[in-house]
Design a protein around this motif. Structure first.
Motif, mmCIF file in Angstrom:
data_model
loop_
_atom_site.group_PDB
_atom_site.id
_atom_site.type_symbol
_atom_site.label_atom_id
_atom_site.label_comp_id
_atom_site.label_asym_id
_atom_site.label_seq_id
_atom_site.Cartn_x
_atom_site.Cartn_y
_atom_site.Cartn_z
ATOM 1 N N ASP A 125 0.821 -1.215 0.000
ATOM 2 C CA ASP A 125 0.000 0.000 0.000
ATOM 3 C C ASP A 125 0.858 1.270 0.000
ATOM 4 O O ASP A 125 0.326 2.368 -0.047
ATOM 5 C CB ASP A 125 -0.912 0.020 1.233
ATOM 6 C CG ASP A 125 -1.916 -1.112 1.222
ATOM 7 O OD1 ASP A 125 -2.503 -1.358 0.136
ATOM 8 O OD2 ASP A 125 -2.108 -1.763 2.265
ATOM 9 N N ASP A 126 2.169 1.100 0.045
ATOM 10 C CA ASP A 126 3.126 2.198 0.152
ATOM 11 C C ASP A 126 3.775 2.380 -1.230
ATOM 12 O O ASP A 126 4.615 1.597 -1.655
ATOM 13 C CB ASP A 126 4.177 1.829 1.204
ATOM 14 C CG ASP A 126 5.234 2.891 1.401
ATOM 15 O OD1 ASP A 126 5.334 3.825 0.580
ATOM 16 O OD2 ASP A 126 5.988 2.771 2.381
ATOM 17 N N ARG A 127 3.356 3.441 -1.963
ATOM 18 C CA ARG A 127 3.803 3.620 -3.345
ATOM 19 C C ARG A 127 5.312 3.821 -3.453
ATOM 20 O O ARG A 127 5.944 3.358 -4.405
ATOM 21 C CB ARG A 127 3.059 4.807 -3.979
ATOM 22 C CG ARG A 127 3.394 5.039 -5.454
ATOM 23 C CD ARG A 127 2.255 5.744 -6.162
ATOM 24 N NE ARG A 127 1.922 6.998 -5.517
ATOM 25 C CZ ARG A 127 2.124 8.196 -6.078
ATOM 26 N NH1 ARG A 127 2.685 8.282 -7.269
ATOM 27 N NH2 ARG A 127 1.754 9.294 -5.471
ATOM 28 N N GLN A 128 5.915 4.519 -2.505
ATOM 29 C CA GLN A 128 7.366 4.706 -2.555
ATOM 30 C C GLN A 128 8.084 3.360 -2.384
ATOM 31 O O GLN A 128 9.056 3.066 -3.085
ATOM 32 C CB GLN A 128 7.804 5.698 -1.464
ATOM 33 C CG GLN A 128 7.328 7.117 -1.734
ATOM 34 C CD GLN A 128 7.713 8.079 -0.620
ATOM 35 O OE1 GLN A 128 7.919 7.662 0.529
ATOM 36 N NE2 GLN A 128 7.784 9.356 -0.937
ATOM 37 N N TYR A 129 7.590 2.548 -1.475
ATOM 38 C CA TYR A 129 8.191 1.232 -1.261
ATOM 39 C C TYR A 129 8.048 0.351 -2.507
ATOM 40 O O TYR A 129 9.010 -0.296 -2.953
ATOM 41 C CB TYR A 129 7.547 0.551 -0.057
ATOM 42 C CG TYR A 129 7.929 -0.895 0.101
ATOM 43 C CD1 TYR A 129 9.151 -1.261 0.649
ATOM 44 C CD2 TYR A 129 7.076 -1.909 -0.326
ATOM 45 C CE1 TYR A 129 9.517 -2.598 0.774
ATOM 46 C CE2 TYR A 129 7.421 -3.245 -0.208
ATOM 47 C CZ TYR A 129 8.647 -3.579 0.341
ATOM 48 O OH TYR A 129 9.007 -4.904 0.452
ATOM 49 N N THR A 130 6.859 0.315 -3.089
ATOM 50 C CA THR A 130 6.649 -0.551 -4.244
ATOM 51 C C THR A 130 7.476 -0.087 -5.444
ATOM 52 O O THR A 130 7.937 -0.918 -6.244
ATOM 53 C CB THR A 130 5.164 -0.620 -4.636
ATOM 54 O OG1 THR A 130 4.666 0.704 -4.872
ATOM 55 C CG2 THR A 130 4.344 -1.258 -3.527
ATOM 56 N N THR A 131 7.681 1.233 -5.572
ATOM 57 C CA THR A 131 8.531 1.730 -6.660
ATOM 58 C C THR A 131 9.981 1.270 -6.450
ATOM 59 O O THR A 131 10.677 0.917 -7.406
ATOM 60 C CB THR A 131 8.467 3.262 -6.734
ATOM 61 O OG1 THR A 131 7.109 3.679 -6.886
ATOM 62 C CG2 THR A 131 9.268 3.777 -7.925
ATOM 63 N N ALA A 132 10.423 1.271 -5.193
ATOM 64 C CA ALA A 132 11.773 0.775 -4.891
ATOM 65 C C ALA A 132 11.895 -0.701 -5.248
ATOM 66 O O ALA A 132 12.908 -1.137 -5.825
ATOM 67 C CB ALA A 132 12.091 1.000 -3.415
ATOM 68 N N VAL A 133 10.879 -1.465 -4.911
ATOM 69 C CA VAL A 133 10.890 -2.896 -5.251
ATOM 70 C C VAL A 133 10.970 -3.085 -6.764
ATOM 71 O O VAL A 133 11.725 -3.930 -7.268
ATOM 72 C CB VAL A 133 9.647 -3.601 -4.674
ATOM 73 C CG1 VAL A 133 9.530 -5.026 -5.228
ATOM 74 C CG2 VAL A 133 9.702 -3.623 -3.150
#
Length: 419
Positions: free
Chosen positions: A397-405
């Motif tokens: 649910d964390d867009r910054q985290y998913t972009t990093a992934v």
């Protein structure tokens, strides 16, 4: 001869009277009260250590002389005079810490505190009390207070005109007691938020291994996620333990989450940078004489795996030193929002009555000699932070985290973090 002796004696008398008169006139400078001595103690520390030798373009000696002429009948009056003296520097980070405030600060950097768990700053331009970041898992964090929020009132008392320490004092209290914070968020109306004070455990590291699918591959990628919330006395050892454990578990890449990390101990930030860097400068410090000092990597990195660092508006001070070192050395991709912009270094000085003095003694520059004070670090990849709950941080649910992934699982990054 007698006539000469007469005039000689008269000259001696005139000289003696002049000395006696001068001594009488100057005696207050040599007979300071205890309160005047304490004010002078603080003045001398700032005089010797403060980063700006123009003292905000004023005659620092005259500042002291004017305050010594004021009636200082007790310690509280002296504290007020000192605060007035320090306020003339126009530097909210150079400040007096009364004995209880000083003990609280020492406790927080040692790894434990009691209160609501907010890191705060004064907006230099607007004079508003601004949230740098809530401490992860703290009452303020659970209540939904976010970086860049403005605290307008504390239990109905306007914060305008309060110092940082006065505001912090009003937010402290017994465990289980409640404080009402009137909070304003950009684009929204002010709202009252009730926060229940509690003991705040400051293990600053959350770390685990995540398995994420690789684009165009059958084999998933093992990503070590490390969230660092503060650079306290526990941070260096906890990060080292986390990297060691994740390496043994087979981590192939890392996400270092510095969002809402307000900083803390400078040395902790430097040591943690060394965990990721084999070589290169970490940070330069510049003192009042313009003399550059530097801290370097020591060639003992704990891992060379690809790295993405997450930052936001609450990433400040030692966090910015770490992010800047990793960015300028090409070791990591910085992702998120522009950071807070605190490029000043304070030293703490013990005072004779048990209080303390925080003095800005230097400013720092990143390895590429960028002065980030008030300007912050701009990410390599800009991704705004969504309005998410604390339990959604570091999840899908964390867009910054998913972009990093996504960056780490598309074969676009290689060892040592180079894109």
């Amino acid at each position: 001869m007698g006539k000469h002796n007469f005039w000689f004696k008269q000259l001696i008398l005139v000289f003696l009277w002049a000395v006696i008169g001068l001594g009488t006139f100057a005696s207050p400078a040599f007979a300071l009260t205890d309160e005047q001595k304490f004010l002078s103690e603080v003045w001398r520390i700032v005089d010797r250590a403060y980063v700006d030798d123009s003292f905000n373009h004023q005659n620092w000696w005259l500042v002291r002389e004017r305050l010594l002429k004021k009636p200082l009948e007790n310690r509280e009056q002296t504290y007020e005079a000192i605060q007035q003296m320090l306020a003339s520097l126009d530097d909210p980070f150079t400040r007096l810490l009364k004995p209880d405030q000083y003990r609280n600060l020492q406790t927080s950097t040692s790894g434990e505190l009691t209160g609501v768990g907010l890191q705060i700053a004064l907006d230099g331009e607007k004079g508003k009390l601004t949230v740098i970041a809530p401490i992860a898992g703290s009452p303020a964090d659970k209540a939904g207070i976010q970086p860049a929020d403005t605290i307008l009132k504390i239990d109905g008392i306007p914060t305008e005109g309060l110092s940082l320490d006065e505001a912090a004092d009003r937010m402290r209290g017994a465990i289980g007691s409640q404080v009402t914070l009137t909070v304003e968020r950009a684009g929204k109306h002010p709202t009252d938020i009730q926060v229940v004070r509690d003991r705040i455990a400051l293990n600053p590291v959350i770390a685990d291994l995540r398995t994420e699918p690789m684009t165009g591959s059958q084999e998933p990628k093992k990503i070590g996620y490390i969230r660092l919330s503060q650079f306290n006395a526990n941070a260096t050892a906890e990060v080292a333990h986390a990297i060691d454990r994740l390496e043994r578990q087979g981590a192939e890449a890392y996400i270092l989450d510095l969002r809402s990390n307000p900083g803390g101990l400078l040395q902790s930030g430097i040591e943690i940078a060394r965990f990721w860097l084999e070589q290169g400068p970490i940070v330069y410090t510049v003192n009042r004489q313009g003399v550059l000092g530097s801290f370097e990597a020591l060639g003992r990195a704990l891992t060379n795996d690809p790295l993405v660092v997450l930052v936001n508006q609450g990433t400040a001070s030692a966090s910015e030193i770490l992010a800047g070192a990793l960015k300028d050395n090409g070791r990591a991709i910085i992702l998120g929002e522009k950071t807070f912009g605190k490029g000043l270094i304070q030293s703490l000085f013990d005072l004779s009555d048990g209080s303390g003095l925080a003095v800005t003694v230097a400013r720092y520059e990143t390895p590429n000699h960028m002065d980030i004070n008030k300007s912050g670090i701009t990410p390599d990849v800009v991704v705004p932070l969504d309005d998410i709950r604390s339990d959604q941080v570091g999840t899908r649910d964390d867009r910054q985290y998913t972009t990093a992934v996504e960056l780490l699982t598309t074969n676009s990054m290689v060892a040592a973090g180079a894109p």
